[in-house]
Motif scaffolding. Sequence first.
Motif, PDB file in Angstrom:
ATOM      1  N   SER A 242      38.223  33.994  39.398  1.00  0.00           N
ATOM      2  CA  SER A 242      38.246  35.351  39.945  1.00  0.00           C
ATOM      3  C   SER A 242      39.222  36.208  39.150  1.00  0.00           C
ATOM      4  N   SER A 244      40.744  38.715  40.258  1.00  0.00           N
ATOM      5  CA  SER A 244      41.603  39.422  41.210  1.00  0.00           C
ATOM      6  C   SER A 244      42.436  38.427  42.009  1.00  0.00           C
ATOM      7  N   ASP A 245      43.590  38.907  42.505  1.00  0.00           N
ATOM      8  CA  ASP A 245      44.436  38.086  43.371  1.00  0.00           C
ATOM      9  C   ASP A 245      43.863  37.960  44.781  1.00  0.00           C
ATOM     10  N   ASP A 246      42.908  38.813  45.110  1.00  0.00           N
ATOM     11  CA  ASP A 246      42.310  38.808  46.443  1.00  0.00           C
ATOM     12  C   ASP A 246      41.457  37.545  46.611  1.00  0.00           C
ATOM     13  N   ALA A 247      41.764  36.768  47.619  1.00  0.00           N
ATOM     14  CA  ALA A 247      41.056  35.507  47.837  1.00  0.00           C
ATOM     15  C   ALA A 247      39.576  35.719  48.129  1.00  0.00           C
ATOM     16  N   SER A 249      37.675  38.045  46.703  1.00  0.00           N
ATOM     17  CA  SER A 249      37.013  38.764  45.608  1.00  0.00           C
ATOM     18  C   SER A 249      35.987  37.883  44.915  1.00  0.00           C
ATOM     19  N   ASP A 649      45.933  32.897  34.911  1.00  0.00           N
ATOM     20  CA  ASP A 649      46.733  34.075  34.550  1.00  0.00           C
ATOM     21  C   ASP A 649      45.933  35.014  33.657  1.00  0.00           C
ATOM     22  N   ARG A 652      43.391  37.049  35.562  1.00  0.00           N
ATOM     23  CA  ARG A 652      43.999  38.207  36.226  1.00  0.00           C
ATOM     24  C   ARG A 652      44.275  39.331  35.214  1.00  0.00           C
ATOM     25  N   LYS A 656      42.608  42.996  35.530  1.00  0.00           N
ATOM     26  CA  LYS A 656      43.348  44.257  35.676  1.00  0.00           C
ATOM     27  C   LYS A 656      43.005  45.228  34.555  1.00  0.00           C
TER      28      LYS A 656
END
Length: 668
Positions: A242, A244-247, A249, A649, A652, A656
């Motif tokens: 993923s 995104s940090d949103d679980a 997403s 990492d 992410r 972003k």
Amino acid sequence: LKKEGKSPKVGELLGLVCAQWSFLTVQKEGCTDVKRTSVKQPHGTQILGILCLLGLGSPALTNRLIQIGTGEGKSISLGITSVLLALFGFSVDVVCYSRYLSERDYDAFQDLFRSVGVIDRIHYYDINEVTSKAMQGGTNMPNARAAFLAFLMGKSLTGRESKRTDSVLLLDEVDVFFDDHFYGSAYRPSVKLEDSFALIQRVWKEKASITDIGKKEKKIQHVMTFEESKNILRMYPNLALSPSDDANSFSFIESEIQDMLDAVSCFPGDEIKIENEEIRAFKFNQDTKRIGYIDQVSGVEDFDVSFGYYTAFTYMLMIDKGGMTTEDLKELVPAEKSPSLLSSMRSVVPSVFGGGRAKSTQNILGLEPRCGTLSYSELLGEYQYKFGMSGTLNCLSSTQNRILKEFGFSRRTEIPSTFKKQTLCREETQVLEEKQTQFFDAICAAATYKCALGKAVLVILENETRVEAFQKYIKDSGKELPDKQIPLELTGKTDLKDRELFVYKSTESRKITLITRPYGRGTDFVCHGTRLKEKFGGVHLIIAFHPHDESENRQLEGRTCRQDDPGSSQKIIWMEDLKHLGSDKSDFKPALDQNWDQFLAETRDEYLRLKYEKMQIKKAEYVEKHRLTMEACDKMQEIGGVDFPEWLDLARMFGKATALTLSDQPAT
């Protein structure tokens, strides 16, 4: 101009290069009179411009802008300057306003480049092409696509560090920097995943059953069960991560499937349902089996661009209709072309439209996840030096001057004309509120009147679409122009071999020529012979739209009254074309102490001020995402193994860098 401890005698070198250019010109034109007074040679203004651009008397090269009047030979100055810089060891990119000008100028100087052994160091581009060169990665910028592809495959990118070359950017005019499709825009590159077209075919084949499933999440999970999806994940395991940090997403592959499903939903049955007219009205070339779209700026059909998954499914539609076969698709693999700077929609395109416009056909026949954001405005920082010649530096606004400083242009020189410059005769501007037919009728009347006086007439229309509408009006209304002529056309559709001939013929007495906006810059409409100049007063311009700013206005008016020639101009503007300035408001009219030119200039200045404020906000957002993209590319250089936390990492970081900004979000 010291290079490795050597101090070349620049004046002598300049003289030798100019002499070689004159010699080659004599050969090319078949001239038999080779006396110094008869041979073409750079004018004093051009020589002075070259020396000023190179900082004559300064201890070192520095970014610099020079103003030389329109029509006074910037292309010759830039051509000779590029040779000098190449001889000093630099790689030189010369950027012109349009592809026509870049092709014309390179053709004019390639014999000189070849004869002095620098043809491999000098390249001519338009702004789209030079940005493409940087976007694709190379010696001066990390290749975002290569880095992202290695990430998706879970492989390292070691041994691919970029090496900086000594490069110079030479600009013919600086206006492109002020366009919101450059300064306030960005490109979101994408990568085509090999062997992923099978999933496009499967989704197309089962689009009806997928549509019946209902909720978006269930549709995505259904597609994830396809064997085609599983095969893709075997080749690109990090697609499952993923960004995104949103679980809650989506993973990379789920996001691509969502975009794919959004696109295929626009194709119920054998029809197309989408609000965007440009996409809906696609063009299909039966001979080449290519799908293209109408360029909204030039009005020309462009078959080298794509709207991501939408275009992929349009190909599927054409196969179903019998216009082509799956085998035809295998032939559609041209080399990748430049990212286009045309509209904000094409530069950063959310959701259904994939990664933006201007990718070759090979990039639309499979999954194409986006891999970061590259700000156009950051590209110039990759050059060691930047030089530019312009005819409009002294009419730029304070905001435009500030933008030039942001790009590193802190020094400038204005060179006075050494020609016997004549004063342009300007007629009063007309703004017509009637229908388009009355607008065209006024243009015909003005052109006919000037032809009757013996003048050559150039009618500058905004784009190809307007030229076609004007020609249709002449035919349908039975208008008879002087000498029963059909106006010549200079547009993006004009064949390369016909361009110079049409430019030459356009300045004949009593000749009417229709040209589009790009030909209103840099094109040399020269009066041949003294009769047109002395008896009839040269070339007359009819500008049929309101220029974007004062700089463009000066460029357009510079198509006449060139060097020592006389000339005249007038503007005939249709009120409908001024809606962006507020022409649909009841109080849109000059005050009692104003004329239309003054009123429109004031209104335009306020419009541009607000526009530049918005561009500044967007630029700041894109610059930050550009930085994140570069960081992700640098990180890929450091990855040495397949440690999962590192891949997470990187997921992410790329996420972003790719995420849409607030400015990109579609209106609701």
